[in-house]
Motif scaffolding. Structure first.
Motif, PDB file in Angstrom:
ATOM      1  N   LEU A   1      -6.512  -1.976  -3.007  1.00 44.85           N
ATOM      2  CA  LEU A   1      -5.603  -1.739  -1.886  1.00 44.85           C
ATOM      3  C   LEU A   1      -4.274  -2.376  -2.230  1.00 44.85           C
ATOM      4  N   TYR A   2      -3.188  -1.606  -2.209  1.00 42.78           N
ATOM      5  CA  TYR A   2      -1.889  -2.163  -2.568  1.00 42.78           C
ATOM      6  C   TYR A   2      -0.791  -1.532  -1.718  1.00 42.78           C
ATOM      7  N   VAL A   3       0.350  -2.280  -1.662  1.00 42.86           N
ATOM      8  CA  VAL A   3       1.523  -1.881  -0.889  1.00 42.86           C
ATOM      9  C   VAL A   3       2.627  -1.488  -1.853  1.00 42.86           C
ATOM     10  N   VAL A   4       3.234  -0.301  -1.631  1.00 38.23           N
ATOM     11  CA  VAL A   4       4.249   0.247  -2.529  1.00 38.23           C
ATOM     12  C   VAL A   4       5.600   0.241  -1.818  1.00 38.23           C
ATOM     13  N   LEU A   5       6.619  -0.272  -2.521  1.00 38.86           N
ATOM     14  CA  LEU A   5       7.980  -0.325  -1.986  1.00 38.86           C
ATOM     15  C   LEU A   5       8.604   1.074  -1.971  1.00 38.86           C
ATOM     16  N   PRO A   6       9.731   1.260  -1.242  1.00 37.51           N
ATOM     17  CA  PRO A   6      10.361   2.589  -1.191  1.00 37.51           C
ATOM     18  C   PRO A   6      10.737   3.138  -2.561  1.00 37.51           C
ATOM     19  N   ASP A   7      11.024   2.275  -3.569  1.00 34.44           N
ATOM     20  CA  ASP A   7      11.379   2.776  -4.901  1.00 34.44           C
ATOM     21  C   ASP A   7      10.168   3.086  -5.757  1.00 34.44           C
TER      22      ASP A   7
ATOM     23  N   ALA B   1      -7.747   8.445  -3.866  1.00 33.41           N
ATOM     24  CA  ALA B   1      -6.928   7.503  -3.104  1.00 33.41           C
ATOM     25  C   ALA B   1      -6.446   8.155  -1.808  1.00 33.41           C
ATOM     26  N   VAL B   2      -6.114   7.283  -0.805  1.00 30.14           N
ATOM     27  CA  VAL B   2      -5.528   7.703   0.446  1.00 30.14           C
ATOM     28  C   VAL B   2      -4.288   6.851   0.689  1.00 30.14           C
ATOM     29  N   ALA B   3      -3.202   7.492   1.148  1.00 36.23           N
ATOM     30  CA  ALA B   3      -1.938   6.797   1.363  1.00 36.23           C
ATOM     31  C   ALA B   3      -1.534   6.952   2.828  1.00 36.23           C
ATOM     32  N   VAL B   4      -1.028   5.839   3.427  1.00 40.56           N
ATOM     33  CA  VAL B   4      -0.607   5.821   4.823  1.00 40.56           C
ATOM     34  C   VAL B   4       0.770   5.163   4.885  1.00 40.56           C
ATOM     35  N   PRO B   5       1.796   5.802   5.518  1.00 38.97           N
ATOM     36  CA  PRO B   5       3.120   5.172   5.610  1.00 38.97           C
ATOM     37  C   PRO B   5       3.112   4.012   6.598  1.00 38.97           C
ATOM     38  N   SER B   6       3.900   2.960   6.256  1.00 45.47           N
ATOM     39  CA  SER B   6       4.074   1.796   7.133  1.00 45.47           C
ATOM     40  C   SER B   6       5.550   1.443   7.129  1.00 45.47           C
ATOM     41  N   GLY B   7       6.313   2.123   8.003  1.00 43.70           N
ATOM     42  CA  GLY B   7       7.762   1.941   7.990  1.00 43.70           C
ATOM     43  C   GLY B   7       8.314   2.536   6.706  1.00 43.70           C
ATOM     44  N   ASP B   8       9.097   1.750   5.942  1.00 43.27           N
ATOM     45  CA  ASP B   8       9.626   2.203   4.652  1.00 43.27           C
ATOM     46  C   ASP B   8       8.608   2.019   3.541  1.00 43.27           C
ATOM     47  N   LEU B   9       7.523   1.297   3.793  1.00 47.06           N
ATOM     48  CA  LEU B   9       6.516   1.025   2.779  1.00 47.06           C
ATOM     49  C   LEU B   9       5.410   2.059   2.845  1.00 47.06           C
ATOM     50  N   VAL B  10       4.589   2.099   1.795  1.00 50.37           N
ATOM     51  CA  VAL B  10       3.413   2.970   1.741  1.00 50.37           C
ATOM     52  C   VAL B  10       2.222   2.125   1.318  1.00 50.37           C
ATOM     53  N   VAL B  11       1.126   2.219   2.089  1.00 50.20           N
ATOM     54  CA  VAL B  11      -0.108   1.495   1.769  1.00 50.20           C
ATOM     55  C   VAL B  11      -1.076   2.491   1.153  1.00 50.20           C
ATOM     56  N   ILE B  12      -1.573   2.171  -0.095  1.00 45.78           N
ATOM     57  CA  ILE B  12      -2.484   3.056  -0.835  1.00 45.78           C
ATOM     58  C   ILE B  12      -3.794   2.337  -1.068  1.00 45.78           C
ATOM     59  N   GLY B  13      -4.891   3.007  -0.757  1.00 48.45           N
ATOM     60  CA  GLY B  13      -6.219   2.457  -1.015  1.00 48.45           C
ATOM     61  C   GLY B  13      -7.003   3.374  -1.923  1.00 48.45           C
ATOM     62  N   GLU B  14      -7.636   2.806  -2.975  1.00 44.35           N
ATOM     63  CA  GLU B  14      -8.461   3.584  -3.901  1.00 44.35           C
ATOM     64  C   GLU B  14      -9.919   3.453  -3.492  1.00 44.35           C
ATOM     65  N   VAL B  15     -10.591   4.614  -3.453  1.00 46.63           N
ATOM     66  CA  VAL B  15     -11.987   4.659  -3.020  1.00 46.63           C
ATOM     67  C   VAL B  15     -12.887   4.250  -4.174  1.00 46.63           C
ATOM     68  N   ASP B  16     -13.955   3.505  -3.868  1.00 45.21           N
ATOM     69  CA  ASP B  16     -14.926   3.055  -4.859  1.00 45.21           C
ATOM     70  C   ASP B  16     -15.837   4.235  -5.206  1.00 45.21           C
ATOM     71  N   LEU B  17     -15.538   4.918  -6.340  1.00 40.23           N
ATOM     72  CA  LEU B  17     -16.327   6.085  -6.730  1.00 40.23           C
ATOM     73  C   LEU B  17     -17.741   5.716  -7.122  1.00 40.23           C
ATOM     74  N   ALA B  18     -17.952   4.481  -7.587  1.00 41.80           N
ATOM     75  CA  ALA B  18     -19.304   4.064  -7.979  1.00 41.80           C
ATOM     76  C   ALA B  18     -20.234   4.094  -6.776  1.00 41.80           C
ATOM     77  N   LYS B  19     -19.775   3.597  -5.634  1.00 44.86           N
ATOM     78  CA  LYS B  19     -20.602   3.658  -4.422  1.00 44.86           C
ATOM     79  C   LYS B  19     -20.794   5.089  -3.964  1.00 44.86           C
TER      80      LYS B  19
END
Length: 873
Positions: A101-107, A166-184
């Protein structure tokens, strides 16, 4: 002979029936069993696919919920940026489906990332990840562009070099991306399939495999979109099944779409294992069917012979029962169905005899009930001949049954009193004989000669074939009801006559729905309606909404039967507004509660009251002006006496001063300059004549003001035949209001045209108009820097002498402007205003044949214009 033929037929049929199961087994196996097993295979695969789809939806929904929970935080605030790493680590550890799970800046730069503890990672991994840019990643760009949560098909993981989801959700100018555990996710596939031999593949909308039943792949996913079954499933979006080849294996599978993010689930198994049960079932069923055939043939022949002999005995027993003979007891046998049939025949014979007895008893009971019924009942043949009549009907006319049986119904004592009724009954009998019931109200004469009102009906009675066999007549005595109905009708007629002939408008309506039910001629005339307009008319179209609400509250709050509204606004059909008084009364009419509305047009009354108030206002003003005239005359007299004294004394003092100054000139020449009252002789010599001239001019001004006040308060000429000099009215007003002008403004200007024509009328009344207009203009000024301009001119085209008073005051709104000349309307009630000045001025101008107009806007001042017709000649 017959017995042998029956046995032969029975033997052939038994053989045929024994062969049928064998043929049926073969048919079911070839044409029904195989498709059924195929459907079972497809159904099982769909259930597995649906189970995995549900598990997949739950798995991905959990991931999306976890990412949205982080995106909902105000991550851009410093308090959250400082703890961002801890927030992401905690959310990943608590999530059941995320491994990154990570947060991505506008750039596109990764700001911070959270990784599950069971993944091997170091600080260097974090730093490497945070230096990774996702600016060119399609998932990042689409999320920024659309501003909503998005799923990837396949995604190159930011942690390691494998592929992920992965799934991405906007949070203001930021974007939160989460990678799904394919092993599970792959593990959940294995748990669902278990040991059934099925295999599961998760496919995206292009045909690429996202995950399979084995371990998650770290290489680009395989593409199976060229398989016909997969292509068909991608096109249709519905569950599809069929056989296909994959990596050299023949498989049968089912493909269906997941409901969450639009991926597809493919469940497959080898063809041999899928249809193994068909071969086994076919062998077993065929052997069993053949054995059954070999055993059934001899058994059916033996049973046919035994059955035919027993049936012959049963036929003999049945003939005796049908003939009503007393048969010997039936000998017991071994065939239960034959024994049951023999017992049923015996029971049927006993039941028939019992029913015959019951029928006789029922007929006797029916006769008793009919004779004791309160209604008049009878039975006729189809041609109208009387067959029967109950005691109640016979007692009505005092007849015996023997006297009416066999007679035509219309010739019986019930109808002999009226020839028209006899023809009506004859027609009714004809109608009922054709199968149609008939009913009408009629009269009978009882044995005492009194008229009885009867509700009469005649109905057909049909036989088993549906043909009319008899006619049943019935009469119900409704004499009391008919009398009550007649009295009610008379009461309603009286009410209607009162309603129609009422001089006041009256309307009947429903209070709940406001539906107008009726209106008398006075109401139709008042509102300009026709009677045919009433069905679609609602009362809220005739009365103002606020007044209608008052009427409803009157009945709702007090729960009274009457309500009164002294004054309400109403509207005619053409939109004309009238004022009415309203009185409503709850009444019950035909089992329904309605509102009787009595209306009275009070528009003329209100107009007369307004005129009375206006007349009273004029009388008050006239009285005030009379009192003011008497006061002014008295004050003028008191002022004139000291003013004459001042003028005379000033003349004497002027002569004394002239003589004194000539004597003082000698002293100045002899002794030089000296002071008088603090002024030098030279200053006194110049100043004293000016002081005497000022006193003389002041006395003259006082005399002019007193003279103008007397003229202003003189009674006006009643004949209105005088000549009016408009410029003189303006100058006179300036003289009278000189003190007010000095107090309110430093800029009072008069622009008077020369050689104005005269106006016919009362000079004094026009003076009053100008005084009122100038006084209003002065009182509207916000400070002394604002000014007032009074102008006069002649309009040759309209032949009018015009006067305008324009101020730089506060101005007025349109609503105030429209009511400016109403009596008693004033915006200065707290400062002593009466609201009569402009009303009186408007009346005076109208009496002189002129017009008074106002132009004003808030904050931009007001201009009043008087136009008076010039005097002819």
């Amino acid at each position: 002979m017959a017995t042998h033929r029956f046995r032969r037929i029975l033997s052939l049929q038994s053989t045929f029936l024994a062969v049928i199961p064998f043929l049926l087994v073969v048919f079911l196996n070839l044409f029904l069993l195989l498709p059924h097993i195929k459907r079972d295979v497809e159904s099982g695969q769909r259930e597995v696919a649906r189970a995995f789809g549900v598990a997949l939806d739950n798995y991905l929904s959990a991931a999306l919920t976890d990412v949205k929970a982080v995106a909902a935080l105000p991550l851009h605030k410093p308090v959250y940026l400082g703890d961002l790493q801890e927030i992401l680590d905690a959310e990943v550890e608590s999530s059941s489906s995320l491994n990154l799970l990570y947060v991505v800046l506008p750039d596109g730069q990764i700001k911070s990332a959270g990784i599950r503890k069971d993944h091997r990672h170091t600080d260097r991994d974090h730093r490497t990840m945070e230096r990774t840019s996702l600016a060119q990643e399609e998932l990042f760009r689409d999320t920024r562009r659309f501003g909503s949560a998005l799923w990837s098909n396949t995604f190159v993981s930011a942690f390691g070099k494998g592929t992920s989801v992965a799934v991405a959700v906007p949070s203001g100018d930021l974007v939160v991306i989460g990678e799904v555990d394919l092993a599970k996710l792959v593990g959940s596939m294995h748990d669902i399939v278990g040991s059934t031999g099925h295999s599961i593949m998760l496919i995206d909308h292009t045909g690429q495999v996202i995950a399979g039943q084995g371990s998650a792949s770290t290489t680009p996913p395989p593409f199976i979109g060229d398989i016909p079954l997969v292509r068909k499933g991608l096109r249709s979006g519905q569950p599809v099944s069929g056989e296909f080849n994959l990596e050299g294996r023949a498989l049968v599978g089912t493909m269906m779409k997941s409901t969450h993010i639009g991926w597809y689930v493919l469940v497959a198994q080898p063809v041999r294992s899928a249809y193994r049960s068909v071969v086994i079932t076919t062998h077993n069923v065929g052997a069993g069917a053949l054995a059954a055939l070999l055993l059934a043939l001899p058994a059916s022949l033996f049973l046919a012979r035994r059955l035919s002999g027993r049936l012959e005995e049963l036929a003999t027993f049945a003939r005796r029962v049908a003939g009503g003979q007393k048969s010997p007891p039936w000998p017991k046998g071994e065939i239960a169905e034959v024994e049951q049939l023999a017992g049923d025949l015996q029971s049927m014979a006993d039941e028939i005899r019992y029913r015959e007895q019951q029928l006789v008893e029922g007929e006797r009971l029916l006769r008793s009930v009919t004779d004791h019924a309160l209604h008049y009942q009878g039975l006729l043949t189809c041609d109208g001949t009387v067959v029967d009549a109950n005691r109640t009907a016979l007692a009505l006319v005092g007849a015996r049954k023997e006297e009416v049986l066999g007679l035509p119904y219309w010739d019986t004592p019930w109808w002999r009193h009226d020839a028209e009724l006899r023809e009506r009954v004859r027609a009714s009998v004809a109608t009922a004989s054709r199968g149609t019931p008939d009913r009408f109200e009629t009269t009978h004469l009882d044995q005492d000669g009194e008229v009885r009102h009867v509700d009469f009906s005649i109905s057909p009675v049909r036989d088993e074939a549906g043909a009319v066999a008899y006619l049943v007549t019935e009469g119900r005595d409704i004499t009391d009801f008919a009398r009550a109905k007649s009295e009610l009708k008379e009461s309603e007629e009286r009410f209607y006559q009162v309603f129609v002939q009422n001089d006041d408008p009256v309307i009947l309506m429903k209070l709940e729905t406001l539906q107008v039910l009726d209106a008398n001629p006075a109401a139709l005339s008042l509102y300009g309606l026709r009677h045919e307009d009433l069905p679609g008319l609602r009362f809220d179209a005739l009365i103002d909404a606020d007044d209608l609400e008052k009427i409803r509250e009157e009945f709702a709050h007090h729960h009274t039967s009457q309500g009164f509204l002294k004054r309400a606004a109403s509207y005619k059909s053409g939109g004309e507004k009238i004022m009415i008084s309203f009185r409503g009364t709850r009444i019950r009419l035909k089992d329904e509660e309605i509102l009787l509305c009595s209306i009275r047009d009070i528009s003329e009354k209100l107009r007369l009251e307004q005129e009375i108030r206006a007349t009273q206002a004029k009388l008050i003003q006239t009285n005030k002006m009379t009192s003011l005239g008497m006061l002014v005359s008295s004050v003028a007299h008191e002022i004139n006496n000291p003013n004459h004294c001042i003028s005379i004394n000033n003349t004497v003092l002027s002569q004394i001063t002239r003589d004194s100054l000539s004597r003082l000139r000698v002293l100045r020449e002899e002794y030089g300059s000296f002071n008088l009252g603090g002024f030098s002789y030279e200053e006194v010599l110049e100043m004293v004549p000016q002081l005497h001239d000022g006193i003389r001019e002041g006395a003259l001004q006082i005399d002019k003001i007193v003279r103008d006040m007397k003229n202003f308060t003189k009674p006006a000429a009643l004949d209105m035949q005088g000549s009016i000099n408009v410029n003189r009215s303006v100058e006179s007003a300036a003289t009278i209001l000189w003190h007010h002008i000095q107090r309110h403004t430093d800029s009072y200007r008069m622009e008077l045209a020369q050689d104005l024509p005269e106006v016919q009328g009362s000079q004094q009344q026009i003076d009053q108009v100008v005084v009122n207009l100038v006084m209003n203009a002065l009182q509207s000024l916000p400070d002394k820097n604002s000014g007032v301009v009074v102008a006069t001119w002649y309009d040759a085209g309209a032949e009018t002498v015009n006067l305008s008073v324009e101020d730089q005051g506060d101005g007025m709104s349109g609503e105030v402007l429209s009511r400016l000349t109403e009596p008693f309307f004033t915006m200065r009630i707290d400062k002593g205003g009466t609201g009569l000045g402009l009303y009186i001025s408007s009346s005076i101008v109208k009496e002189h044949g002129g017009t008074l107009e106002f132009e004003s806007e808030p904050g931009r001042g007001t201009k009043a214009t008087v136009r008076l017709p010039a005097r002819q000649g």
